[in-house]
Design a protein around this motif. Structure first.
Motif, PDB file in Angstrom:
ATOM      1  N   LYS A  62       1.018   4.059  -3.032  1.00 20.14           N
ATOM      2  CA  LYS A  62       0.619   5.423  -2.730  1.00 20.14           C
ATOM      3  C   LYS A  62       1.581   6.461  -2.977  1.00 20.14           C
ATOM      4  CE  LYS A  62       0.395   6.340   1.694  1.00 20.14           C
ATOM      5  NZ  LYS A  62      -0.063   6.433   3.069  1.00 20.14           N
ATOM      6  N   MET A  63       2.909   5.969  -2.861  1.00 19.89           N
ATOM      7  CA  MET A  63       4.054   6.795  -3.324  1.00 19.89           C
ATOM      8  C   MET A  63       4.208   6.731  -4.917  1.00 19.89           C
ATOM      9  SD  MET A  63       7.110   5.488  -0.718  1.00 19.89           S
ATOM     10  CE  MET A  63       8.322   6.431  -1.042  1.00 19.89           C
ATOM     11  N   VAL A  64       4.096   5.715  -5.648  1.00 16.83           N
ATOM     12  CA  VAL A  64       4.015   5.748  -7.069  1.00 16.83           C
ATOM     13  C   VAL A  64       2.976   6.799  -7.722  1.00 16.83           C
ATOM     14  CG1 VAL A  64       3.731   4.288  -9.012  1.00 16.83           C
ATOM     15  CG2 VAL A  64       5.235   3.723  -7.451  1.00 16.83           C
ATOM     16  N   THR A  65       1.562   6.388  -7.018  1.00 14.32           N
ATOM     17  CA  THR A  65       0.582   7.344  -7.435  1.00 14.32           C
ATOM     18  C   THR A  65       0.794   8.730  -7.243  1.00 14.32           C
ATOM     19  OG1 THR A  65      -0.990   5.437  -6.745  1.00 14.32           O
ATOM     20  CG2 THR A  65      -1.911   7.688  -6.959  1.00 14.32           C
ATOM     21  N   ILE A  66       1.190   9.174  -6.144  1.00 13.81           N
ATOM     22  CA  ILE A  66       1.623  10.623  -6.064  1.00 13.81           C
ATOM     23  C   ILE A  66       2.686  11.225  -6.984  1.00 13.81           C
ATOM     24  CG2 ILE A  66       2.654  12.283  -4.382  1.00 13.81           C
ATOM     25  CD1 ILE A  66       1.273  10.674  -2.049  1.00 13.81           C
ATOM     26  N   ILE A  67       3.481  10.265  -7.537  1.00 12.22           N
ATOM     27  CA  ILE A  67       4.520  10.677  -8.448  1.00 12.22           C
ATOM     28  C   ILE A  67       4.138  10.606  -9.870  1.00 12.22           C
ATOM     29  CG2 ILE A  67       6.799  10.397  -9.208  1.00 12.22           C
ATOM     30  CD1 ILE A  67       7.719   9.526  -6.211  1.00 12.22           C
ATOM     31  N   VAL A  68       3.560   9.453 -10.192  1.00 10.09           N
ATOM     32  CA  VAL A  68       2.991   9.370 -11.565  1.00 10.09           C
ATOM     33  C   VAL A  68       1.871   9.868 -11.920  1.00 10.09           C
ATOM     34  CG1 VAL A  68       2.549   7.457 -12.969  1.00 10.09           C
ATOM     35  CG2 VAL A  68       4.450   7.336 -11.529  1.00 10.09           C
ATOM     36  N   VAL A  69       0.899  10.286 -11.384  1.00 10.65           N
ATOM     37  CA  VAL A  69      -0.301  10.807 -11.760  1.00 10.65           C
ATOM     38  C   VAL A  69      -0.138  12.207 -12.189  1.00 10.65           C
ATOM     39  CG1 VAL A  69      -2.876  11.534 -10.961  1.00 10.65           C
ATOM     40  CG2 VAL A  69      -1.829   9.085 -10.407  1.00 10.65           C
ATOM     41  N   PRO A  70       0.164  13.061 -11.652  1.00 13.73           N
ATOM     42  CA  PRO A  70       0.549  14.465 -12.155  1.00 13.73           C
ATOM     43  C   PRO A  70       1.214  14.500 -13.642  1.00 13.73           C
ATOM     44  CG  PRO A  70       1.124  14.332  -9.767  1.00 13.73           C
ATOM     45  CD  PRO A  70       0.795  13.013 -10.182  1.00 13.73           C
ATOM     46  N   SER A  71       1.933  13.360 -13.838  1.00 16.30           N
ATOM     47  CA  SER A  71       2.804  13.292 -14.942  1.00 16.30           C
ATOM     48  C   SER A  71       1.962  12.822 -16.112  1.00 16.30           C
ATOM     49  CB  SER A  71       4.198  12.490 -15.081  1.00 16.30           C
ATOM     50  OG  SER A  71       4.650  12.277 -16.218  1.00 16.30           O
ATOM     51  N   LEU A  72       0.870  12.018 -15.914  1.00 18.21           N
ATOM     52  CA  LEU A  72      -0.005  11.405 -16.705  1.00 18.21           C
ATOM     53  C   LEU A  72      -0.861  12.507 -17.183  1.00 18.21           C
ATOM     54  CD1 LEU A  72      -0.723   7.761 -15.048  1.00 18.21           C
ATOM     55  CD2 LEU A  72       0.657   8.506 -17.233  1.00 18.21           C
ATOM     56  N   ILE A  73      -1.519  13.231 -16.173  1.00 19.48           N
ATOM     57  CA  ILE A  73      -2.341  14.339 -16.473  1.00 19.48           C
ATOM     58  C   ILE A  73      -1.525  15.355 -17.283  1.00 19.48           C
ATOM     59  CG2 ILE A  73      -3.725  16.109 -15.377  1.00 19.48           C
ATOM     60  CD1 ILE A  73      -3.973  14.509 -12.971  1.00 19.48           C
ATOM     61  N   VAL A  74      -0.500  15.677 -17.224  1.00 18.39           N
ATOM     62  CA  VAL A  74       0.308  16.594 -18.067  1.00 18.39           C
ATOM     63  C   VAL A  74       0.571  16.173 -19.404  1.00 18.39           C
ATOM     64  CG1 VAL A  74       2.419  17.799 -18.515  1.00 18.39           C
ATOM     65  CG2 VAL A  74       1.301  17.943 -16.071  1.00 18.39           C
ATOM     66  N   GLY A  75       0.820  14.908 -19.593  1.00 18.04           N
ATOM     67  CA  GLY A  75       0.936  14.048 -20.570  1.00 18.04           C
ATOM     68  C   GLY A  75      -0.448  14.124 -21.510  1.00 18.04           C
ATOM     69  N   LEU A  76      -1.485  13.873 -20.829  1.00 16.00           N
ATOM     70  CA  LEU A  76      -2.642  14.022 -21.599  1.00 16.00           C
ATOM     71  C   LEU A  76      -3.087  15.366 -22.093  1.00 16.00           C
ATOM     72  CD1 LEU A  76      -5.346  12.440 -22.330  1.00 16.00           C
ATOM     73  CD2 LEU A  76      -6.070  13.166 -20.351  1.00 16.00           C
TER      74      LEU A  76
ATOM     75  N   SER B 172       7.635  14.103   2.642  1.00 11.85           N
ATOM     76  CA  SER B 172       6.577  13.691   3.249  1.00 11.85           C
ATOM     77  C   SER B 172       6.692  11.970   3.058  1.00 11.85           C
ATOM     78  CB  SER B 172       5.106  14.225   2.599  1.00 11.85           C
ATOM     79  OG  SER B 172       4.032  13.373   3.198  1.00 11.85           O
ATOM     80  N   LEU B 173       6.918  11.653   1.469  1.00 14.92           N
ATOM     81  CA  LEU B 173       6.902  10.532   1.237  1.00 14.92           C
ATOM     82  C   LEU B 173       8.354   9.843   1.813  1.00 14.92           C
ATOM     83  CD1 LEU B 173       6.405  10.594  -2.558  1.00 14.92           C
ATOM     84  CD2 LEU B 173       4.653   9.781  -0.953  1.00 14.92           C
ATOM     85  N   LEU B 174       9.206  10.264   1.962  1.00 15.29           N
ATOM     86  CA  LEU B 174      10.392   9.694   2.867  1.00 15.29           C
ATOM     87  C   LEU B 174      10.059   9.769   4.295  1.00 15.29           C
ATOM     88  CD1 LEU B 174      13.420   8.901   2.507  1.00 15.29           C
ATOM     89  CD2 LEU B 174      14.192  11.261   2.790  1.00 15.29           C
ATOM     90  N   GLY B 175       9.266  10.401   4.849  1.00 15.72           N
ATOM     91  CA  GLY B 175       8.787  10.199   6.206  1.00 15.72           C
ATOM     92  C   GLY B 175       7.973   9.137   6.319  1.00 15.72           C
ATOM     93  N   GLN B 176       7.151   9.045   5.756  1.00 20.59           N
ATOM     94  CA  GLN B 176       6.193   7.692   5.668  1.00 20.59           C
ATOM     95  C   GLN B 176       6.972   6.474   5.496  1.00 20.59           C
ATOM     96  OE1 GLN B 176       3.124   7.934   2.948  1.00 20.59           O
ATOM     97  NE2 GLN B 176       2.403  10.133   3.536  1.00 20.59           N
ATOM     98  N   LEU B 177       8.101   6.471   4.443  1.00 27.83           N
ATOM     99  CA  LEU B 177       8.824   5.169   4.322  1.00 27.83           C
ATOM    100  C   LEU B 177       9.766   5.139   5.625  1.00 27.83           C
ATOM    101  CD1 LEU B 177       9.800   3.192   2.383  1.00 27.83           C
ATOM    102  CD2 LEU B 177      11.456   4.823   1.282  1.00 27.83           C
TER     103      LEU B 177
ATOM    104  N   TRP C  84       0.987  -1.203  -0.031  1.00 27.28           N
ATOM    105  CA  TRP C  84      -0.074   0.043  -0.011  1.00 27.28           C
ATOM    106  C   TRP C  84       0.841   1.320  -0.030  1.00 27.28           C
ATOM    107  CZ3 TRP C  84      -4.332   1.630  -1.516  1.00 27.28           C
ATOM    108  CH2 TRP C  84      -4.725   2.803  -1.051  1.00 27.28           C
ATOM    109  N   LEU C  85       1.879   1.234   0.932  1.00 26.93           N
ATOM    110  CA  LEU C  85       2.877   2.253   0.871  1.00 26.93           C
ATOM    111  C   LEU C  85       3.523   2.486  -0.642  1.00 26.93           C
ATOM    112  CD1 LEU C  85       4.107   4.545   2.534  1.00 26.93           C
ATOM    113  CD2 LEU C  85       6.076   2.862   3.172  1.00 26.93           C
ATOM    114  N   ILE C  86       3.855   1.507  -1.271  1.00 24.47           N
ATOM    115  CA  ILE C  86       4.478   1.763  -2.704  1.00 24.47           C
ATOM    116  C   ILE C  86       3.430   2.156  -3.625  1.00 24.47           C
ATOM    117  CG2 ILE C  86       5.426   0.291  -4.447  1.00 24.47           C
ATOM    118  CD1 ILE C  86       6.434  -1.660  -2.401  1.00 24.47           C
TER     119      ILE C  86
END
Length: 90
Positions: A20-34, A69-74, A16-18
């Motif tokens: 969450k971390m990947v989603t936070i990083i990748v989703v904005p890139s996907l939106i900008v790419g679209l 924040s992501l590093l803190g959670q990890l 779940w942590l992985i």
């Protein structure tokens, strides 16, 4: 004691942590790419760097913004796991 349920709980928390971390990083890139792809389709500009550069910049900005924040959670997860190992093993 280390039972299969405990192992699955630890695995589920890590997964779940992985996610969450990947989603936070990748989703904005996907939106900008679209958005950029829609712009390219509307204007018939077929330049590969026009699509790559904004996604790269957004990804770097998100990592800079959300990285602490992501590093803190990890680190919290790792610390909890390491400190609970003696009770899990024996």
């Amino acid at each position: 004691m280390m039972t299969p349920e405990v192992v699955l709980d630890i695995y589920g928390e890590a997964l779940w942590l992985i996610v969450k971390m990947v989603t936070i990083i990748v989703v904005p890139s996907l939106i900008v790419g679209l958005i950029v792809s829609t712009f390219q389709a509307a204007t018939q500009i077929n330049e590969q760097t026009l699509s790559f550069l904004p996604r790269l910049i957004i990804t770097l900005l998100v990592i800079i913004w959300a990285g602490p924040s992501l590093l803190g959670q990890l680190m919290d997860y790792s610390t909890t796991l390491i400190t609970s190992l003696p009770t899990l093993i024996g």
